[in-house]
Design a protein around this motif. Structure first.
Motif, short mmCIF file in Angstrom:
data_model
loop_
_atom_site.label_atom_id
_atom_site.label_comp_id
_atom_site.label_asym_id
_atom_site.label_seq_id
_atom_site.Cartn_x
_atom_site.Cartn_y
_atom_site.Cartn_z
N GLU A 59 0.80 -1.22 0.00
CA GLU A 59 0.00 0.00 0.00
C GLU A 59 0.83 1.27 0.00
N GLU B 5 -3.73 6.98 9.34
CA GLU B 5 -4.00 6.94 7.91
C GLU B 5 -2.74 7.26 7.12
N TRP B 6 -2.81 7.00 5.79
CA TRP B 6 -1.63 7.10 4.93
C TRP B 6 -1.12 8.52 4.76
N ARG C 108 0.81 2.55 -3.44
CA ARG C 108 -0.49 2.98 -3.95
C ARG C 108 -1.01 4.22 -3.24
N GLN C 109 -0.68 4.37 -1.97
CA GLN C 109 -1.29 5.41 -1.15
C GLN C 109 -0.39 6.62 -0.92
N THR C 110 0.90 6.51 -1.18
CA THR C 110 1.83 7.59 -0.85
C THR C 110 2.77 7.91 -2.00
#
Length: 318
Positions: free
Chosen positions: A79, A296-297, A82-84
């Motif tokens: 993740e 959270e990211w 994908r998220q950062t």
């Protein structure tokens, strides 16, 4: 009739085949990765093939940062990718980013047995993978197994500290972002048990046996504190108050921030207890407890940027 040119070509081909068979130019068969490139590897392990995403060091350096996922790790991507923007943050640095894929609710450890509650088919062997199988595989690409770092959020943060404590010869840096480094602290066994069941029906006893038992304590960073002496450490947890990086622009974002509020409060309290433990032993670390940030990211993207200079200093001296 064969021409002289044809004979020479066949002779040369035979000579090359003979040399390769004898191992005379083995370096030609070694993996070649462009400096700063990106690869997706399938790495053999005792759990079966494990996907690993890799961003290679910009100038071919040998240091690596293992970037662990959180409790909801999926089997398609890590993740972080994908998220950062972590890959962009380290794009010009001479350090390889290693993103293992998978490991939902695993705490990146070697389990005692598969979880019975969810009919898990394979026994997790993540510690073996991250400290033996994966480093051996990456050595083929020139990545060192003795000057690495490891960092993660939430579950991955606790695991990063545990791995560094148990394998100091591999990890020179360890970072916990909103992690739970005092796993034997008040309420933590219950919280871990509840989270693992909620995520995928995982049975906590299958991991380390009964909570607070000997195997559990052997994987608790607070219990392993003395073994972290000399490791470059970064420990962070937000306040649970949403910050500018937290998403409030959609119903999903609001729901995530509200859930992240409670989880971050738990991480904050647990990380503060770990800080007290470390300071009582005179062990240095970078302690980062910002006034905002939820579980959270967006929060973790900001924290990894803050930790980046320390990571580079510990692993590359730069």
């Amino acid at each position: 009739m064969r021409t002289v040119g044809t004979v020479l070509i066949r002779w040369a081909a035979a000579a090359v085949i003979s040399i390769l068979a004898a191992g005379g130019i083995a370096t030609a068969q070694e993996p070649h990765v462009p400096a700063g490139g990106y690869s997706e590897l399938s790495v053999p392990s005792s759990m079966g093939p494990v996907k690993v995403q890799v961003q290679w060091a910009k100038h071919g350096g040998t240091a690596a940062l293992y970037v662990l996922d959180g409790m909801h790790a999926t089997n398609d991507v890590n993740e972080w990718t994908r998220q950062t923007d972590i890959m962009a943050q380290f794009a010009d640095d001479d350090i390889t980013l290693v993103f293992p894929v998978g490991g939902e609710a695993s705490f990146y450890t070697d389990w005692l047995r598969p979880s019975a509650f969810n009919l898990q088919r394979v026994t997790y062997r993540w510690e073996t993978f991250l400290t033996t199988e994966l480093p051996d595989y990456l050595a083929r690409y020139g990545v060192s197994a003795t000057r690495d770092g490891v960092i993660g959020p939430s579950m991955g943060g606790s695991a990063a500290l545990t791995l560094a404590a148990l394998h100091p010869g591999q990890f020179a840096f360890a970072g916990s972002l909103s992690g739970f480094p005092d796993l034997s602290g008040p309420g933590m066994p219950e919280a871990v048990c509840t989270s693992m069941l909620a995520v995928g029906g995982y049975e906590v006893d299958a991991m380390w046996g009964p909570p607070l038992g000997p195997v559990w304590r052997q994987h608790d960073p607070s219990e392993l504190a003395e073994q972290l002496r000399g490791t470059s450490l970064f420990v962070s947890a937000g306040s649970g108050v949403p910050g500018p990086e937290d998403k409030w622009d959609s119903a999903i974002g609001v729901a995530g921030s509200l859930t992240g509020f409670g989880l971050e409060l738990i991480a904050r309290g647990d990380s503060l207890r770990f800080q007290q433990r470390m300071q009582s032993l005179g062990i240095d670390a970078t302690w980062d407890f910002p006034a905002t940030g939820v579980h959270e990211w967006g929060n973790w993207q900001t924290r990894i940027a803050e930790a980046r200079p320390q990571i580079l200093g510990a692993l590359t001296g730069g």
